[in-house]
Every structure is written in structure tokens, then in C-alpha cells.
Write an enzyme that holds these catalytic residues in place. Structure first.
Site, short mmCIF file in Angstrom:
data_model
loop_
_atom_site.label_atom_id
_atom_site.label_comp_id
_atom_site.label_asym_id
_atom_site.label_seq_id
_atom_site.Cartn_x
_atom_site.Cartn_y
_atom_site.Cartn_z
CD GLU A 108 9.26 2.98 90.43
OE1 GLU A 108 8.49 2.86 91.41
OE2 GLU A 108 9.94 2.02 89.99
CG ASP A 117 12.96 -4.67 93.49
OD1 ASP A 117 12.61 -5.12 94.59
OD2 ASP A 117 12.54 -3.59 93.02
CG HIS A 169 15.36 2.47 96.37
ND1 HIS A 169 14.65 3.49 95.76
CD2 HIS A 169 14.58 1.35 96.23
CE1 HIS A 169 13.51 3.01 95.29
NE2 HIS A 169 13.46 1.71 95.56
N1 HPA Z 1 8.62 0.64 93.16
C1 HPA Z 1 7.53 0.34 93.86
N2 HPA Z 1 7.40 -0.76 94.57
C2 HPA Z 1 8.41 -1.61 94.60
C3 HPA Z 1 9.57 -1.36 93.89
C4 HPA Z 1 9.69 -0.17 93.15
O1 HPA Z 1 10.69 0.15 92.52
N3 HPA Z 1 10.39 -2.42 94.12
C5 HPA Z 1 9.74 -3.25 94.95
N4 HPA Z 1 8.54 -2.77 95.24
ZN ZN Z 2 11.88 0.46 95.14
#
Ligand code: HPA
Ligand code: ZN
Length: 337
Positions: A200, A279, A17
Site C-alpha cells: 500500500e 474503511d 477488505h
Molecule cells: N492500511 C493499514 N492499516 C489499516 C488500514 C489500511 O488501509 N485500514 C485500517 N487499518
Molecule cells: Zn485496510
């Protein structure tokens, strides 16, 4: 370093991821802005880092899309991915399955081919020079329309041999997986695998939809699954991997602090949880930093660290034979005194 820190640093890992646009460190952002003569709103590396104060997913995404505007030429995408591979290599990442967001670039007039050719060239160099293998996952931006996703898949098909799977990212709440049923169906017919961000910020229902409608092989994040015991049973029974991103979850306030993260509970529920950086340029750490932060706050054992590393290969899209080679590497590593 204490012995558990050394163990974490050295254990072979797969990263499942990782948004390549999310590896853009401020130093490279400035270098590319200068090379491409793109004006930046924030004027120094320090100012950029200070701006990385997020209170939810959207506040992060706004700044993440702004940063990506410095990526223009094929060489920029190469430099971005190569910088990631060099860092990942130092943390003993042996395999990476990398997300890219073509719409973030094609919407600015950058050709799909420019993006993917730069990434692909860095992936080839990572394999030959660093012995790090990798695969590419094309993510659709869920805040854009389903029609835009269909057009993006059409643009991608000439490069299908370089793409392993499709995924779904960006603003989750209000954009359920079912919005993208048609494009995922087309991708499946083209032989592409599927993953999706779900659970999430969005509810467990989005995880059900990702499984039942998009037919995903993995769930990205998925941490909200623990709110639904039937869902946990399903994920455990079908061994659906969850790509958990501890530092991201704290920065975006999915959990208030690392001590409250549910990673250990996911493992105790026999789920195939993995640890990833999401990220890393924005959330303060690459994959080993994520292992370490979670280990410290949750008091994860050496066995649990080894399970997380094993899960990362078990949950990958590597062939059975490749997977076994990496799992054997872990066994040899763990057998060392
Ligand atoms: N969630 C959703 N979109 C995203 C993320 C994430 O963690 N990181 C980069 N784009
Ligand atoms: Zn992500």
C-alpha cells in the site's frame, strides 16, 4: 442512474477488505460515546467529518484509533457490525470477510471475548436475516511488537472456531511482514489462513515477504506490485488475489487522483484484482461507491466490472461449492438483458 451504475449496484459482490472499526460512522460514534459516557475531542458530526482530511496512512490511523475508543460493550461491537451489514446488503454484498483489530480494544482493557462475541452475533444475524454470509479475519497491528501479536493469538485461540484467518494492518513502512514470521507460523499450525496488507505504502519487497514468509493467500492492497515485473508474474501465475481499495488509495494519496489509479492495469496484467471499501466511514463510500468511482475515472467496461465481481468470490475463503453458487448468481445476473 445510467445502465452501468444500475449494473454495479445490482451485481452480487463479496467484500474482502473491510475493517469493521473503519465502518464506524460519526452518528454511531456519538451515540456510543453518549451511551458509554466517553468524552469526544470533536464536538459534532460535522466537526468529525471535517477532521477526515488525510495526507497519508498514518494521519488516517491516528484518527481511526481515536474513534474506536467509544467501543466498550459487546452490544457496541454488535451495533457496529450490524450497521455495516445493513449497508452492505443494500449494495448487494452477498459475502463479507471482515477484519477486526483486537489489540485496539484489548490495549484499552476491553476483553477479547467482548469484541468477538458482539461481532459474531451480528454475523449470525446477517446470515439469518439478510442472507449475507461472512467470515472473520483477526488482524495484528504491525506498529506493535511481535510479542504482543503472539499474546493476541493466544487470547484468540479459545474462539478459533469463529476465526478464518489472520491478517496484518496498521502502519506499514518500517514494519515489514518478516517482523511477524513467528506468529503467522503459529497461526498456520492452528489451521488459520493468512492475509496481509502489503504494497500500500510499503515497497514490493513487502509483498514478496508476505508471500514467502507469511504464506499469505491474498495480498491486501498490493497496488505497488506493478513496480516489479517478476512479482506481477508470480501473482498472476499463482492467482493471488489483490484486495484493492480505490477510494482509500485516493484519500491516503497512494495515487494523486482516481484517474491515476492502477486498477485497470492490474486487470490488464491478468491479476485477480478485487474492489473493496477498506474503511468506508472514513473514505467516503461503501463497496458499490468504490466500483462506481473507479469505473467512472478509469472507464471500466461492463465486462471488467463483472470480472471484478467474479474475482471477489474467486478470491474469497468460501468453499468451492459456495463459491460456485455465488458465481452462478453472477452469470445469471450478467445474462439478463
Ligand atoms: N492500511 C493499514 N492499516 C489499516 C488500514 C489500511 O488501509 N485500514 C485500517 N487499518
Ligand atoms: Zn485496510
Amino acid at each position: 442512474m445510467n445502465s452501468l451504475e444500475t449494473f454495479i449496484a445490482g451485481i452480487p459482490k463479496a467484500e474482502l477488505h473491510l475493517h469493521i472499526e473503519g465502518t464506524l460512522e460519526p452518528e454511531l460514534m456519538f451515540a456510543l460515546a453518549q451511551r458509554n459516557r466517553i468524552p469526544l475531542r470533536l464536538k459534532s458530526v460535522e466537526e468529525v467529518r471535517r477532521a477526515y482530511q488525510f495526507h497519508n496512512l498514518q494521519s488516517f490511523l491516528d484518527i481511526y484509533y481515536e474513534g474506536a475508543a467509544v467501543l466498550i460493550q459487546e452490544q457496541d461491537f454488535y451495533d457496529l457490525a450490524w450497521a455495516y451489514f445493513e449497508r452492505a446488503y443494500k449494495q448487494n454484498v452477498r459475502h463479507a470477510e471482515i477484519f477486526f483489530d483486537p489489540q485496539t480494544h484489548t490495549e484499552r482493557g476491553i476483553a477479547f471475548e467482548t469484541v468477538i462475541a458482539g461481532l459474531q452475533r451480528a454475523m449470525e444475524d446477517a446470515a439469518s436475516k439478510l442472507n449475507v454470509s461472512s467470515k472473520l479475519i483477526l488482524c495484528f497491528l504491525r506498529h506493535l511488537s511481535a510479542e504482543s501479536a503472539v499474546r493476541t493469538l493466544e487470547e484468540a485461540l479459545p474462539f478459533k472456531k469463529w476465526i478464518t484467518a489472520v491478517g496484518l494492518d496498521s502502519s506499514e513502512v518500517g514494519h515489514p511482514p518478516s517482523k511477524f514470521a513467528r506468529v503467522f507460523e503459529s497461526a498456520r499450525q492452528e489451521g488459520l489462513l493468512a492475509v496481509a496488507h502489503a504494497g500500500e505504502e510499503g515497497p514490493p519487497d513487502y509483498i514478496w515477504e508476505a508471500l514467502d514468509i507469511l504464506k499469505v493467500k491474498r495480498v491486501d492492497h498490493g497496488v505497488r506490485c506493478l513496480e516489479d515485473s517478476r512479482l506481477v508474474q508470480r501473482l498472476a501465475r499463482e492467482k493471488i488475489p489483490l484486495t484493492v481499495c480505490p477510494l482509500s488509495n485516493i484519500k491516503l494519496r497512494v495515487f494523486e487522483k482516481m484517474e491515476h489509479h492502477n486498477l485497470k492495469m492490474l486487470l490488464e496484467a491478468e491479476l485477480t484484482a478485487t474492489v473493496n471499501s477498506d474503511d468506508p466511514a472514513y473514505f467516503g463510500g461503501y463497496v458499490a461507491d468504490n466500483f462506481l468511482a473507479a469505473q467512472k475515472a478509469l472507464d471500466l467496461s461492463r465486462d471488467q466490472i463483472a470480472t471484478l465481481a467474479r474475482n471477489s468470490f474467486e478470491g474469497s475463503f468460501l468453499s468451492g461449492e459456495e463459491r460456485k453458487r455465488y458465481l452462478d448468481e453472477i452469470s445469471r445476473y450478467c445474462a439478463k438483458p
